[in-house]
Design an enzyme around this catalytic site. Structure first.
Site, mmCIF file in Angstrom:
data_model
loop_
_atom_site.group_PDB
_atom_site.id
_atom_site.type_symbol
_atom_site.label_atom_id
_atom_site.label_comp_id
_atom_site.label_asym_id
_atom_site.label_seq_id
_atom_site.Cartn_x
_atom_site.Cartn_y
_atom_site.Cartn_z
ATOM 1 N N ASN A 1 31.565 35.278 41.245
ATOM 2 C CA ASN A 1 31.187 36.643 40.888
ATOM 3 C C ASN A 1 30.743 37.432 42.129
ATOM 4 O OD1 ASN A 1 30.398 38.960 39.162
ATOM 5 N ND2 ASN A 1 30.449 37.447 37.517
ATOM 6 N N ARG A 2 29.933 38.456 41.915
ATOM 7 C CA ARG A 2 29.642 39.427 42.974
ATOM 8 C C ARG A 2 28.249 39.248 43.578
ATOM 9 N NH1 ARG A 2 33.169 41.908 39.403
ATOM 10 N NH2 ARG A 2 34.822 43.130 40.410
ATOM 11 N N HIS B 1 33.506 36.674 44.697
ATOM 12 C CA HIS B 1 34.001 35.288 44.687
ATOM 13 C C HIS B 1 33.977 34.647 46.075
ATOM 14 C CE1 HIS B 1 34.789 35.930 40.579
ATOM 15 N NE2 HIS B 1 36.017 36.390 40.654
ATOM 16 N N HIS C 1 38.209 30.322 36.368
ATOM 17 C CA HIS C 1 38.581 31.711 36.084
ATOM 18 C C HIS C 1 39.835 31.808 35.204
ATOM 19 C CE1 HIS C 1 38.836 36.024 36.750
ATOM 20 N NE2 HIS C 1 37.788 35.978 37.559
ATOM 21 N N SER C 2 39.959 30.921 34.233
ATOM 22 C CA SER C 2 41.119 30.989 33.335
ATOM 23 C C SER C 2 41.036 32.200 32.416
ATOM 24 C CB SER C 2 41.215 29.721 32.486
ATOM 25 O OG SER C 2 41.601 28.614 33.263
ATOM 26 N N TYR C 3 42.202 32.793 32.171
ATOM 27 C CA TYR C 3 42.357 33.865 31.194
ATOM 28 C C TYR C 3 42.959 33.227 29.948
ATOM 29 C CZ TYR C 3 42.131 37.334 35.051
ATOM 30 O OH TYR C 3 41.776 38.106 36.132
ATOM 31 N N ASP D 1 33.226 43.395 31.160
ATOM 32 C CA ASP D 1 33.183 42.650 32.419
ATOM 33 C C ASP D 1 31.705 42.412 32.707
ATOM 34 O OD1 ASP D 1 33.788 41.347 34.729
ATOM 35 O OD2 ASP D 1 34.783 43.029 35.716
ATOM 36 N N GLN E 1 30.225 34.995 31.730
ATOM 37 C CA GLN E 1 30.830 36.304 31.979
ATOM 38 C C GLN E 1 32.001 36.516 31.030
ATOM 39 O OE1 GLN E 1 29.707 38.348 34.547
ATOM 40 N NE2 GLN E 1 31.309 39.895 34.757
ATOM 41 N N GLU F 1 33.635 32.945 31.716
ATOM 42 C CA GLU F 1 33.291 32.235 32.941
ATOM 43 C C GLU F 1 31.815 31.822 32.914
ATOM 44 O OE1 GLU F 1 34.829 34.716 36.348
ATOM 45 O OE2 GLU F 1 35.350 35.973 34.632
#
Length: 343
Positions: A76-77, A103, A174-176, A247, A279, A306
């Site tokens: 993340n940020r 990341h 980070h799977s969608y 998000d 997340q 996440e």
């Protein structure tokens, strides 16, 4: 079982490994320790691949989607692309909105070939050596990620790491997910989500958390009663407007901390973790990337869940901290249990 996945821009060769257990089959690459495919049965036992991804490893390197990748050292940020640890300041790459870190910087783990340490029929363990100063973080780190398919249609991801200096460890996958099948992106926002979280952590227009914990009650962020992810996503509420959809980080209040379900196939996925946060990302930055089998992944064509420490926690000391002391082992587990709803 392994096979050649493809050749990377730097000439390295990426491989693809298949693991199986019960009704689940996963294909995982040593490039980024990336979950490339995950086949899950529906009501009738029909298998579909439920994670977004690419057919060529080059596309994983070139894309900013992070499809299926392990993210670290710090997911993340990080606001201002800097943090302080034991009184010393550390500067990270400013690779997000010109001032912040996303990341961990430009040299992403997703673009590295990980060592394959062990493979069995139902599990694979990857290793990565991260030297002192890598991505700006202190300490020589030994990192391990294990994917295991277990009884009960469970995918368990276990992260372990140790460093010779106090450092930051905060890994996620980070799977969608699209339980209707990755090839049906138009159905992704029809997936229903339930989360027991009582609060989320708002972020500013640069996606940096403010340090506030805000109650979900009475807002579009409330998933305590299951609802379609797309139902409230365009409501005129500031958090949705600032982030262009979901998000946001939510507290992990109880496990499962999230249950995703697809009304068409009946597939369900229950997420449990020992992390403090999760997340929810609704794929707002997808732009029609050409994915597996030539599928065009439209905006909001997949959902990320996440598990992690709260974003920018290093700059909010009142939050749980993603800091591991020298010589101590970091360990975290997240499980994804698949099933089907009653008809």
């Amino acid at each position: 079982m392994s096979k050649k996945f493809g050749v990377l821009p730097n000439g390295e060769t990426a491989s693809l490994y298949t693991v199986r257990s019960g009704q689940l089959t996963a294909e995982i690459s040593d490039l980024g320790a990336t979950l490339v495919k995950l086949f899950v049965p529906d009501w009738d036992g029909k298998l579909s691949d439920v994670v977004l991804g690419f057919d060529n490893p080059r596309h994983y390197c070139e894309s900013g989607t992070f499809f299926g990748a392990v993210v670290g050292r710090n997911a993340n940020r990080t606001g201002g692309a800097a943090f302080t640890l034991k009184g010393k300041s550390y500067q990270l790459d400013k690779n997000d909105n010109g001032e912040n870190n996303l990341h961990s910087g430009f040299d992403f783990y997703k673009n590295r070939i990980w060592d394959v340490l062990q493979v069995t029929e139902n599990a694979i363990t990857f290793g990565l050596e991260s030297p002192h100063g890598d991505q700006g973080f202190p300490g020589n780190a030994e990192i391990r990620v294990k994917y295991a398919l277990e009884q009960g249609n469970t995918l368990r991801i276990t992260y372990t790491a140790v460093s010779d200096q106090d450092t930051v460890f905060n890994f996620t996958n980070h799977s969608y997910f699209n339980l209707a099948g990755h090839d049906k992106p138009e159905k992704a926002m029809q997936q229903r989500l339930a989360m027991p979280a009582r609060f989320f952590t708002p972020a500013d227009e640069a996606y940096i958390t403010t340090g506030e914990k805000r109650e979900v009650a009475g807002t579009a962020m409330d998933f305590r009663i299951p609802k379609a992810i797309g139902r409230d996503i365009d409501k005129e509420e500031e958090p949705l407007r600032l982030q262009g959809g979901y998000d946001h980080n939510f507290e992990v209040f109880a496990n499962p901390c999230a249950i995703l379900s697809d009304p068409d196939s009946g597939r369900t996925m229950a997420v449990s973790t020992d992390c403090p946060g999760i997340q929810l990302y609704s794929g707002n930055f997808l732009e029609g990337e050409t994915g597996k089998g030539g599928v065009s992944y439209c905006r909001r064509g997949g959902v990320c869940l996440e598990t992690q420490f709260y974003p920018n926690a290093l700059n909010h000391p009142h939050w749980p901290q993603p800091v591991t002391r020298a010589g101590e082992q970091y360990r975290s587990e997240t499980s994804f249990v698949f099933g089907v709803e009653p008809r």
